[in-house]
Design an enzyme around this catalytic site. Structure first.
Site, PDB file in Angstrom:
ATOM      1  N   ASP A  88       0.933  -1.419   0.031  1.00 40.41           N
ATOM      2  CA  ASP A  88       0.296  -0.188   0.396  1.00 40.41           C
ATOM      3  C   ASP A  88       0.546   1.265  -0.094  1.00 40.41           C
ATOM      4  O   ASP A  88       0.424   2.176  -0.124  1.00 40.41           O
ATOM      5  CB  ASP A  88      -0.833   0.254   1.298  1.00 40.41           C
ATOM      6  CG  ASP A  88      -0.109  -0.376   2.468  1.00 40.41           C
ATOM      7  OD1 ASP A  88       0.464   0.999   2.650  1.00 40.41           O
ATOM      8  OD2 ASP A  88      -0.380  -1.687   3.679  1.00 40.41           O
ATOM      9  N   ASP A 158       7.324  -5.510   6.312  1.00 37.77           N
ATOM     10  CA  ASP A 158       5.585  -5.137   6.635  1.00 37.77           C
ATOM     11  C   ASP A 158       4.768  -6.280   5.888  1.00 37.77           C
ATOM     12  O   ASP A 158       4.375  -6.025   4.843  1.00 37.77           O
ATOM     13  CB  ASP A 158       5.158  -4.064   5.679  1.00 37.77           C
ATOM     14  CG  ASP A 158       4.279  -3.296   5.930  1.00 37.77           C
ATOM     15  OD1 ASP A 158       3.113  -3.906   6.605  1.00 37.77           O
ATOM     16  OD2 ASP A 158       3.628  -2.350   5.574  1.00 37.77           O
ATOM     17  N   THR A 160       2.062  -9.521   4.923  1.00 43.38           N
ATOM     18  CA  THR A 160       0.925 -10.635   5.318  1.00 43.38           C
ATOM     19  C   THR A 160       1.444 -10.862   6.480  1.00 43.38           C
ATOM     20  O   THR A 160       2.435 -11.237   7.807  1.00 43.38           O
ATOM     21  CB  THR A 160      -0.028 -10.679   4.326  1.00 43.38           C
ATOM     22  OG1 THR A 160       0.757 -11.784   4.420  1.00 43.38           O
ATOM     23  CG2 THR A 160      -0.014 -10.084   3.476  1.00 43.38           C
ATOM     24  N   PRO A 165       1.275 -17.050   0.927  1.00 41.18           N
ATOM     25  CA  PRO A 165       2.736 -15.629  -0.415  1.00 41.18           C
ATOM     26  C   PRO A 165       3.009 -15.638   1.277  1.00 41.18           C
ATOM     27  O   PRO A 165       4.602 -15.480   0.547  1.00 41.18           O
ATOM     28  CB  PRO A 165       1.624 -15.268  -0.949  1.00 41.18           C
ATOM     29  CG  PRO A 165       0.636 -15.417  -1.232  1.00 41.18           C
ATOM     30  CD  PRO A 165       0.172 -16.134  -0.168  1.00 41.18           C
TER      31      PRO A 165
END
Length: 287
Positions: A88, A158, A160, A165
């Site tokens: 993001d 940063d 998930t 993945p």
């Protein structure tokens, strides 16, 4: 009774956190993720990947400021920075507020997440794409860490959560490769979840980091959309000096940076852990 659509986070077994969608802005299954973007009256635009909240326009600054400014103000010369993940680009925006940063490389596995965020979260990430210090490479972060000849002063993972993945970014092999590409005195900061709901994942990460780095631990940030209490950010280095830095130095290095969460006092306090988190960490390190 409302006829508005709702989307639910299903990351934690036995818990479903539901967000009312004032408007569904986008839905798609990308090559790597299931992606949803909604508008919510409290959190603004909310991005969810694979049933887990990733970022909201209302509170993104809390997580991104603490992941960026704690290591960057603590490091004596953070000229070369690497972000793995962070599609993001909110973290990149905070990193680039530091004039001492001369180059920022970001490795993101999914190009569609970067392009999507550039379009839909420009209110916080627009400056990133016009900054000459910024370079984004679409690649697997674990492969990059294993193969690159580059070296970095600060590395920010940063990621998930440790599934799909993102799972490879929580392995001892990955942390070993990260240490290889950190310059002497470098700092690694990692996203290590919510210990109350993810104690095993937290302990596994703390154990691996303590095996690989001479100095390891974690600090805390409170983010409303990351359900479950305190969120931990792992801290690893080969040098204790950056942990012992005084508040006056932190103030000098951050005085020209506009923040809404980070302060030097918060920086120092974030390393004070509630006893249950310290016990989980200590058990993992002793094991």
């Amino acid at each position: 009774m409302t006829d508005k659509k709702a989307v639910s986070e299903t990351l934690h077994k036995g818990v479903r956190v539901t967000f009312e969608a004032d408007e569904v802005l986008y839905e798609e299954a990308t090559g790597h993720h299931r992606l949803s973007l909604i508008s919510n009256r409290l959190f603004g635009k909310l991005l969810m990947l694979d049933g887990a909240v990733q970022v909201t326009s209302a509170d993104e600054f809390m997580y991104h400021e603490m992941m960026a400014h704690v290591p960057l103000t603590a490091h004596a010369d953070p000229s070369r920075v690497l972000i793995i993940g962070g599609g993001d680009c909110g973290l990149a925006e905070e990193v680039l507020k530091h004039e001492r940063v001369k180059s920022l490389t970001q490795i993101e596995i999914d190009a569609s997440v970067v392009e999507f965020s550039r379009e839909h979260f420009s209110e916080f990430n627009a400056p990133v794409f016009s900054d000459d210090r910024f370079r984004v490479e679409i690649a697997d972060g674990a492969t990059f860490a294993a193969e690159t000849s580059e070296r970095f002063d600060v590395i920010l993972v940063d990621s998930t959560d440790p599934s799909g993945p993102g799972a490879v970014l929580f392995t001892p092999e990955f942390y070993t490769n990260i240490r290889r590409i950190l310059r002497p005195g470098g700092i690694l900061v990692t996203q290590n979840g919510v210990p109350f709901l993810q104690p095993r994942e937290f302990q596994a990460a703390m154990a691996s980091l303590s095996d690989i780095f001479p100095i390891s631990g974690c600090y805390l940030v409170a983010v409303p959309t990351y359900f479950g209490g305190h969120m931990t950010l792992g801290w690893s280095s080969d040098d204790r000096a950056s942990l012992d830095i005084d508040e006056a130095t932190l103030d000098e290095r951050s005085k020209d940076i506009e923040t809404r969460y980070y302060t030097p006092a918060v920086h120092k306090a974030a390393f004070a852990l509630p006893r249950f988190i310290e016990m989980l960490r200590a058990e993992a390190v002793r094991a």
